[in-house]
Design a protein around this motif. Structure first.
Motif, PDB file in Angstrom:
ATOM      1  N   VAL A  60       0.839  -1.201   0.000  1.00 12.83           N
ATOM      2  CA  VAL A  60       0.000   0.000   0.000  1.00 12.83           C
ATOM      3  C   VAL A  60       0.873   1.249   0.000  1.00 12.83           C
ATOM      4  CG1 VAL A  60      -1.776   1.277   1.269  1.00 12.83           C
ATOM      5  CG2 VAL A  60      -1.873  -1.228   1.169  1.00 12.83           C
ATOM      6  N   TYR A  92      -7.789  -0.516   3.987  1.00  8.33           N
ATOM      7  CA  TYR A  92      -7.183  -1.376   2.964  1.00  8.33           C
ATOM      8  C   TYR A  92      -7.246  -2.823   3.430  1.00  8.33           C
ATOM      9  CZ  TYR A  92      -2.941  -1.229   5.913  1.00  8.33           C
ATOM     10  OH  TYR A  92      -2.052  -1.315   6.959  1.00  8.33           O
ATOM     11  N   LYS A 115     -12.011  -3.525  -2.857  1.00  3.90           N
ATOM     12  CA  LYS A 115     -10.731  -3.250  -2.216  1.00  3.90           C
ATOM     13  C   LYS A 115      -9.709  -4.329  -2.548  1.00  3.90           C
ATOM     14  CE  LYS A 115     -12.734  -0.705   1.655  1.00  3.90           C
ATOM     15  NZ  LYS A 115     -12.846  -0.612   3.125  1.00  3.90           N
ATOM     16  N   TYR A 163      -6.106  -3.905  -4.375  1.00  4.17           N
ATOM     17  CA  TYR A 163      -4.869  -4.434  -3.801  1.00  4.17           C
ATOM     18  C   TYR A 163      -4.150  -5.349  -4.796  1.00  4.17           C
ATOM     19  CZ  TYR A 163      -1.636  -6.608  -0.535  1.00  4.17           C
ATOM     20  OH  TYR A 163      -0.495  -7.060   0.085  1.00  4.17           O
TER      21      TYR A 163
END
Length: 359
Positions: A159, A226, A301, A305
């Motif tokens: 991230v 996240y 999400k 990712y």
């Protein structure tokens, strides 16, 4: 070069499990959450990490007897680390894995018949530095040319690298990374001046402070919620044990409500399992940098990712990921829970999350 996370601990999500659960193996039962011998929906073999906070939902569901109440027998299988869970899923020694995300997505892209059906944890990482550097490194744009200590396979690492890229800093070229892999080594490197900044997990905020470091960036502030650990299963289990999986998810959803509504008892549960003190467990479960333990699959999400992993060459493609996220099992379980507890605001929040991230 592609990062091979299949043979390493994926992230902060299992660091504590490796240190304290290492007595198990993929063939050793960690106990049972069984009810009577003829449960309504049959039996699931579930990977068990009782001292890993990242799989708190699954652990609390077991401790509180929610599996039995929802009509599913759960055979708990102690595993040493996240690499073992992928092998155990592939060999169908377990039906459910409540930990890991990077290695799960890599296995999916490698063609393994693995499906993500829920979430276990989200967020839970932070950046530390010496107090004299705090004002400077609170801003990512000041990181160019620095050395940062990190765990190269930790979830939050990818991230942070993505958001560095967003402001024109190539983490592979514009700064030097020390791949140290565990929080203590990272903390020590920053404290000694071997690195200017370090990425650690919420498990070791107190340790960082004890070493004289300052907590400067909550990675959740870069990208809220996240995804971290996901709940995964196999195509075969979905085909043959779907009702049991729905019952498992009902139990996990109830654990989500319990963790939010019963803090003191939850803290006591993990004090007993981890042998940590009250302050430590409170910080990891409910502190400012703690993960949130949410069962929503958060498909959107996870897809984001996956792109971060591709950017970092941890996977070559994201082509197979979307088709390997099954949100229907979670939604069926949530609908059943909401029918039974229609006034519960925590369950209503899960429905809002589903409508936002899983459609």
């Amino acid at each position: 070069m592609r990062i091979n996370v299949k043979t390493t601990i994926v992230s902060l999500t299992l660091a504590l499990a490796v240190l304290t659960v290492g007595c198990g193996n993929s063939n050793t039962s960690g106990g049972s959450a069984k009810g009577d011998s003829k449960s309504k929906y049959g039996t699931l073999n579930v990977a068990y990490f009782p001292t890993s906070f990242k799989s708190s939902l699954s652990t609390v569901a077991n401790v509180k007897g929610f599996y039995k109440e929802e009509g599913v027998d759960v055979n708990l299988v102690n595993l040493q680390n996240s690499s073992d869970t992928i092998v155990a899923l592939e060999e169908e020694k377990i039906d459910v894995n409540p930990a890991g995300i990077t290695n799960v997505l890599q296995a999916i892209e490698d063609g393994e018949p693995i499906k993500i059906i829920g979430g276990s944890a989200q967020a839970g990482g932070l950046i530390v530095t010496l107090p004299k550097n705090a004002d400077k490194f609170k801003k990512l744009e000041n990181w160019k040319g620095t050395t940062w200590a990190t765990g190269r396979t930790m979830t939050g690492d990818f991230v942070v690298r993505h958001y560095l890229k967003e402001i024109g800093i190539d983490s592979n070229k514009d700064l030097e990374s020390l791949d140290l892999g565990d929080d203590l080594s990272i903390i020590q490197a920053v404290a000694k001046g071997e690195a200017e900044v370090g990425y650690i997990t919420a498990n070791d905020t107190r340790t960082a402070i004890d070493y004289g470091l300052e907590l400067i960036i909550n990675v959740d502030d870069l990208e809220h919620a996240y995804p971290c650990c996901r709940i995964s299963t196999t195509e075969n289990a979905i085909e043959n044990k779907r009702d049991a999986l729905v019952a498992y998810m009902r139990a996990v959803i109830r654990a989500y409500d319990f963790i939010l509504s019963n803090r003191e008892e939850t803290i006591d549960i993990f004090k007993d399992l981890t042998h940590q003190d009250d302050a430590y467990v409170k910080e990891v479960m409910y502190g400012d940098f703690a993960s949130a333990y949410v069962p929503d699959p958060a498909k959107a999400k996870v897809l984001n990712y996956g792109q971060y992993l591709k950017e970092a060459t941890a996977i070559d493609s994201t082509d197979k990921i979307e088709g390997s996220i099954d949100t229907t099992i979670f939604k069926e379980a949530l609908d059943q829970i909401l029918e039974k507890y229609p006034d519960n605001n925590n369950y209503k929040d899960l429905l809002e999350a589903y409508n936002e991230f899983d459609q």
